[in-house]
Design a protein around this motif. Structure first.
Motif, PDB file in Angstrom:
ATOM      1  N   SER A 203      39.040  45.711  33.132  1.00  0.00           N
ATOM      2  CA  SER A 203      40.182  44.839  33.415  1.00  0.00           C
ATOM      3  C   SER A 203      39.793  43.618  34.238  1.00  0.00           C
ATOM      4  O   SER A 203      40.624  42.748  34.477  1.00  0.00           O
ATOM      5  CB  SER A 203      41.276  45.628  34.140  1.00  0.00           C
ATOM      6  OG  SER A 203      40.779  46.158  35.360  1.00  0.00           O
ATOM      7  N   ASP A 204      38.548  43.542  34.651  1.00  0.00           N
ATOM      8  CA  ASP A 204      38.062  42.388  35.411  1.00  0.00           C
ATOM      9  C   ASP A 204      37.145  41.553  34.518  1.00  0.00           C
ATOM     10  O   ASP A 204      36.200  42.101  33.936  1.00  0.00           O
ATOM     11  CB  ASP A 204      37.296  42.863  36.649  1.00  0.00           C
ATOM     12  CG  ASP A 204      36.783  41.696  37.483  1.00  0.00           C
ATOM     13  OD1 ASP A 204      37.550  41.191  38.313  1.00  0.00           O
ATOM     14  OD2 ASP A 204      35.618  41.303  37.278  1.00  0.00           O
ATOM     15  N   PRO A 205      37.384  40.253  34.360  1.00  0.00           N
ATOM     16  CA  PRO A 205      36.555  39.436  33.453  1.00  0.00           C
ATOM     17  C   PRO A 205      35.065  39.502  33.776  1.00  0.00           C
ATOM     18  O   PRO A 205      34.232  39.626  32.872  1.00  0.00           O
ATOM     19  CB  PRO A 205      37.111  38.013  33.629  1.00  0.00           C
ATOM     20  CG  PRO A 205      38.503  38.216  34.124  1.00  0.00           C
ATOM     21  CD  PRO A 205      38.474  39.456  34.960  1.00  0.00           C
ATOM     22  N   VAL A 206      34.728  39.415  35.057  1.00  0.00           N
ATOM     23  CA  VAL A 206      33.315  39.475  35.438  1.00  0.00           C
ATOM     24  C   VAL A 206      32.771  40.881  35.198  1.00  0.00           C
ATOM     25  O   VAL A 206      31.659  41.057  34.697  1.00  0.00           O
ATOM     26  CB  VAL A 206      33.127  39.057  36.900  1.00  0.00           C
ATOM     27  CG1 VAL A 206      31.661  39.205  37.309  1.00  0.00           C
ATOM     28  CG2 VAL A 206      33.586  37.628  37.108  1.00  0.00           C
ATOM     29  N   GLY A 207      33.561  41.891  35.556  1.00  0.00           N
ATOM     30  CA  GLY A 207      33.128  43.266  35.328  1.00  0.00           C
ATOM     31  C   GLY A 207      32.896  43.556  33.868  1.00  0.00           C
ATOM     32  O   GLY A 207      31.906  44.200  33.480  1.00  0.00           O
ATOM     33  N   ALA A 208      33.806  43.064  32.995  1.00  0.00           N
ATOM     34  CA  ALA A 208      33.639  43.267  31.555  1.00  0.00           C
ATOM     35  C   ALA A 208      32.385  42.569  31.049  1.00  0.00           C
ATOM     36  O   ALA A 208      31.666  43.092  30.190  1.00  0.00           O
ATOM     37  CB  ALA A 208      34.874  42.752  30.819  1.00  0.00           C
ATOM     38  N   ALA A 209      32.110  41.380  31.585  1.00  0.00           N
ATOM     39  CA  ALA A 209      30.901  40.647  31.175  1.00  0.00           C
ATOM     40  C   ALA A 209      29.648  41.402  31.595  1.00  0.00           C
ATOM     41  O   ALA A 209      28.642  41.421  30.865  1.00  0.00           O
ATOM     42  CB  ALA A 209      30.910  39.243  31.790  1.00  0.00           C
ATOM     43  N   ILE A 210      29.682  42.044  32.757  1.00  0.00           N
ATOM     44  CA  ILE A 210      28.535  42.830  33.218  1.00  0.00           C
ATOM     45  C   ILE A 210      28.291  44.001  32.284  1.00  0.00           C
ATOM     46  O   ILE A 210      27.144  44.280  31.886  1.00  0.00           O
ATOM     47  CB  ILE A 210      28.780  43.316  34.660  1.00  0.00           C
ATOM     48  CG1 ILE A 210      28.651  42.146  35.641  1.00  0.00           C
ATOM     49  CG2 ILE A 210      27.799  44.426  35.033  1.00  0.00           C
ATOM     50  CD1 ILE A 210      29.007  42.492  37.072  1.00  0.00           C
ATOM     51  N   LEU A 211      29.365  44.699  31.895  1.00  0.00           N
ATOM     52  CA  LEU A 211      29.207  45.817  30.961  1.00  0.00           C
ATOM     53  C   LEU A 211      28.637  45.337  29.634  1.00  0.00           C
ATOM     54  O   LEU A 211      27.758  45.994  29.054  1.00  0.00           O
ATOM     55  CB  LEU A 211      30.553  46.504  30.729  1.00  0.00           C
ATOM     56  CG  LEU A 211      31.215  47.189  31.919  1.00  0.00           C
ATOM     57  CD1 LEU A 211      32.399  48.023  31.451  1.00  0.00           C
ATOM     58  CD2 LEU A 211      30.235  48.067  32.670  1.00  0.00           C
ATOM     59  N   GLU A 212      29.122  44.211  29.155  1.00  0.00           N
ATOM     60  CA  GLU A 212      28.643  43.674  27.883  1.00  0.00           C
ATOM     61  C   GLU A 212      27.150  43.341  27.963  1.00  0.00           C
ATOM     62  O   GLU A 212      26.386  43.647  27.047  1.00  0.00           O
ATOM     63  CB  GLU A 212      29.446  42.429  27.515  1.00  0.00           C
ATOM     64  CG  GLU A 212      29.045  41.820  26.176  1.00  0.00           C
ATOM     65  CD  GLU A 212      29.885  40.599  25.821  1.00  0.00           C
ATOM     66  OE1 GLU A 212      29.619  39.990  24.780  1.00  0.00           O
ATOM     67  OE2 GLU A 212      30.800  40.261  26.610  1.00  0.00           O
ATOM     68  N   ARG A 213      26.747  42.732  29.078  1.00  0.00           N
ATOM     69  CA  ARG A 213      25.337  42.359  29.236  1.00  0.00           C
ATOM     70  C   ARG A 213      24.444  43.597  29.304  1.00  0.00           C
ATOM     71  O   ARG A 213      23.384  43.651  28.671  1.00  0.00           O
ATOM     72  CB  ARG A 213      25.173  41.519  30.497  1.00  0.00           C
ATOM     73  CG  ARG A 213      23.730  41.091  30.761  1.00  0.00           C
ATOM     74  CD  ARG A 213      23.621  40.300  32.051  1.00  0.00           C
ATOM     75  NE  ARG A 213      22.235  40.051  32.400  1.00  0.00           N
ATOM     76  CZ  ARG A 213      21.847  39.549  33.574  1.00  0.00           C
ATOM     77  NH1 ARG A 213      22.738  39.239  34.491  1.00  0.00           N
ATOM     78  NH2 ARG A 213      20.555  39.365  33.828  1.00  0.00           N
ATOM     79  N   CYS A 214      24.882  44.605  30.059  1.00  0.00           N
ATOM     80  CA  CYS A 214      24.076  45.823  30.195  1.00  0.00           C
ATOM     81  C   CYS A 214      23.986  46.572  28.870  1.00  0.00           C
ATOM     82  O   CYS A 214      22.925  47.095  28.498  1.00  0.00           O
ATOM     83  CB  CYS A 214      24.659  46.711  31.279  1.00  0.00           C
ATOM     84  SG  CYS A 214      24.478  46.033  32.948  1.00  0.00           S
ATOM     85  N   ALA A 215      25.108  46.633  28.143  1.00  0.00           N
ATOM     86  CA  ALA A 215      25.098  47.318  26.851  1.00  0.00           C
ATOM     87  C   ALA A 215      24.188  46.600  25.864  1.00  0.00           C
ATOM     88  O   ALA A 215      23.449  47.240  25.100  1.00  0.00           O
ATOM     89  CB  ALA A 215      26.520  47.406  26.295  1.00  0.00           C
ATOM     90  N   ALA A 216      24.221  45.263  25.884  1.00  0.00           N
ATOM     91  CA  ALA A 216      23.364  44.491  24.981  1.00  0.00           C
ATOM     92  C   ALA A 216      21.893  44.705  25.286  1.00  0.00           C
ATOM     93  O   ALA A 216      21.035  44.615  24.395  1.00  0.00           O
ATOM     94  CB  ALA A 216      23.713  43.003  25.086  1.00  0.00           C
ATOM     95  N   ALA A 217      21.565  45.016  26.548  1.00  0.00           N
ATOM     96  CA  ALA A 217      20.166  45.242  26.937  1.00  0.00           C
ATOM     97  C   ALA A 217      19.675  46.636  26.562  1.00  0.00           C
ATOM     98  O   ALA A 217      18.490  46.922  26.711  1.00  0.00           O
ATOM     99  CB  ALA A 217      20.000  45.020  28.432  1.00  0.00           C
ATOM    100  N   GLY A 218      20.585  47.505  26.084  1.00  0.00           N
ATOM    101  CA  GLY A 218      20.164  48.832  25.663  1.00  0.00           C
ATOM    102  C   GLY A 218      20.682  49.972  26.514  1.00  0.00           C
ATOM    103  O   GLY A 218      20.290  51.126  26.308  1.00  0.00           O
ATOM    104  N   GLU A 219      21.563  49.666  27.454  1.00  0.00           N
ATOM    105  CA  GLU A 219      22.112  50.705  28.321  1.00  0.00           C
ATOM    106  C   GLU A 219      23.242  51.448  27.603  1.00  0.00           C
ATOM    107  O   GLU A 219      24.085  50.831  26.960  1.00  0.00           O
ATOM    108  CB  GLU A 219      22.640  50.053  29.596  1.00  0.00           C
ATOM    109  CG  GLU A 219      23.133  51.007  30.662  1.00  0.00           C
ATOM    110  CD  GLU A 219      23.524  50.264  31.932  1.00  0.00           C
ATOM    111  OE1 GLU A 219      24.712  50.332  32.303  1.00  0.00           O
ATOM    112  OE2 GLU A 219      22.647  49.601  32.534  1.00  0.00           O
ATOM    113  N   GLU A 220      23.230  52.781  27.695  1.00  0.00           N
ATOM    114  CA  GLU A 220      24.331  53.586  27.169  1.00  0.00           C
ATOM    115  C   GLU A 220      25.404  53.670  28.252  1.00  0.00           C
ATOM    116  O   GLU A 220      25.122  54.087  29.374  1.00  0.00           O
ATOM    117  CB  GLU A 220      23.862  54.987  26.800  1.00  0.00           C
ATOM    118  CG  GLU A 220      22.779  55.018  25.724  1.00  0.00           C
ATOM    119  CD  GLU A 220      22.270  56.419  25.487  1.00  0.00           C
ATOM    120  OE1 GLU A 220      23.099  57.346  25.346  1.00  0.00           O
ATOM    121  OE2 GLU A 220      21.034  56.610  25.469  1.00  0.00           O
ATOM    122  N   ILE A 221      26.623  53.294  27.909  1.00  0.00           N
ATOM    123  CA  ILE A 221      27.678  53.176  28.907  1.00  0.00           C
ATOM    124  C   ILE A 221      28.866  54.064  28.542  1.00  0.00           C
ATOM    125  O   ILE A 221      29.309  54.089  27.394  1.00  0.00           O
ATOM    126  CB  ILE A 221      28.149  51.712  29.035  1.00  0.00           C
ATOM    127  CG1 ILE A 221      27.001  50.843  29.591  1.00  0.00           C
ATOM    128  CG2 ILE A 221      29.381  51.594  29.919  1.00  0.00           C
ATOM    129  CD1 ILE A 221      27.327  49.369  29.662  1.00  0.00           C
TER     130      ILE A 221
END
Length: 355
Positions: A203-221
């Motif tokens: 629900s936080d724009p910056v938080g969502a962007a962090i999740l997107e970046r980590c997932a794109a790097a190969g992190e399972e979330i």
């Protein structure tokens, strides 16, 4: 007509020679530098050998002729005064390839020595850490810089897995630079990175962007509505756990095998309860189709079919089947496919409606 063909021949030869030179220069650009390849082109396209004195001015700058000579792309003819001539394309490429191979061999030797040194340093560091942990299996950190440094590096040397619990509580406003995605080197080594975040990140724009970046790097979330503690755990050997809500001022670094194993077990319990980070919730039809796939795969697993056979039977890709099997085994807390089939049977997955 015969005379016309004779007249055309020099044109054909010139065209082919230009093509050979162009391809030679392109290859030299890859093997050496664009500047050196350009100097070779200028010399090769000159109207014959050029005076050695003053050659640099025509070839691209100070030292151009010396670099060509050193690489074997040119040679000096003993005229009076001496002149500089370009090497023919094939010898020029052979000389450049030989030098490149020499450079690569030297770099390989450097890397090999560095790898041997790294192994010895790691062994020494491991021995020192073992000596330290004999007397201190837990260490309280109260310096914020020490905590931040360990938080950023605890997962970079992982060899098998790195686990994270991340609450949405911070002393400073969250920024995109707060993200700590897996490094490309870690992913390339086959390290599995799994993280559970609080759903507030979405629900936080910056938080969502962090999740997107980590997932794109190969992190399972995966996501849970609430987490009680921040934690990072590497290879089942060490853990960093926050002792305050944000974890920035006081944290506990643990190397006790018993405690670290208990924390890993706690993470796995949460992982089974958490939902994967996915697109928006699917429609009811999509849910029914996914459930049909899940039960069909579980039934065929129980029959002993391999992934490829299951994929053919259900009209799915092998990749989808492997992903579904991994989800099923996580859901059933099963270590083997046989155990998963038995647990699914016990839970009544294969019972007919009304039974």
């Amino acid at each position: 007509m015969g005379d016309a063909r004779l007249i055309d021949r020099p044109i054909v030869f010139a065209t082919k020679a230009a093509e050979v030179l162009a391809r030679t220069v392109d290859t030299l650009t890859v093997l050496t530098t664009a500047g050196l390849a350009g100097s070779y082109r200028a010399l090769a396209e000159a109207d014959g050998p050029i005076p050695l004195e003053g050659a640099d001015a025509r070839l691209g700058g100070d030292g151009s002729s010396a670099r060509l000579l050193a690489m074997g792309l040119a040679h000096v003819l003993p005229h009076d005064p001496p002149v500089l001539a370009a090497a023919a394309p094939v010898p020029a490429l052979e000389a450049a390839m030989a030098q490149k191979q020499h450079d690569l061999n030297a770099q390989y030797d450097i890397i090999a020595r560095a790898q041997r040194e790294a192994v010895q340093i790691r062994q020494l560091a491991d021995r020192q850490a073992q000596e330290a942990t004999r007397h201190r299996l837990a260490r309280v950190l109260t310096d914020s810089d020490d905590i931040a440094a360990l938080s950023n590096t605890i997962g970079t040397a992982a060899t098998e897995e790195h686990l994270t619990l991340e609450t949405f509580r911070y002393d400073l406003p969250l920024t995109r630079s707060s993200a700590q995605p897996p490094t490309a080197a870690s992913i390339a080594r086959g390290v599995r990175h799994r993280s559970i975040y609080e759903t507030k990140f979405l629900s936080d724009p910056v938080g969502a962007a962090i999740l997107e970046r980590c997932a794109a790097a190969g992190e399972e979330i995966r996501l849970l509505p609430r987490l009680t503690v921040k934690m990072k755990l590497t290879d089942g050997l060490q853990a960093l756990m926050a002792l305050t809500p944000t974890g920035s001022s006081v944290a506990l670094h643990l190397t006790s095998p018993v405690v670290v194993d208990a924390l890993r077990h706690y993470f796995e319990l949460l992982w089974r309860e958490a939902r994967p980070l996915t697109a928006p919730p699917p429609s009811s039809g999509a849910v029914e189709e996914r459930e049909r796939q899940r039960l069909g795969i579980a039934a065929l697993m129980r029959q002993g079919l391999k992934d490829e056979a299951i994929a053919r039977r259900l009209g799915l890709t092998s990749r989808t089947v492997r992903r579904r099997i991994s989800e099923i085994m996580d859901e059933l807390s099963a270590e083997t496919r046989f155990a998963a089939g038995a647990e699914a049977q016990r839970r009544g997955w294969f019972d007919e409606p009304g039974e």
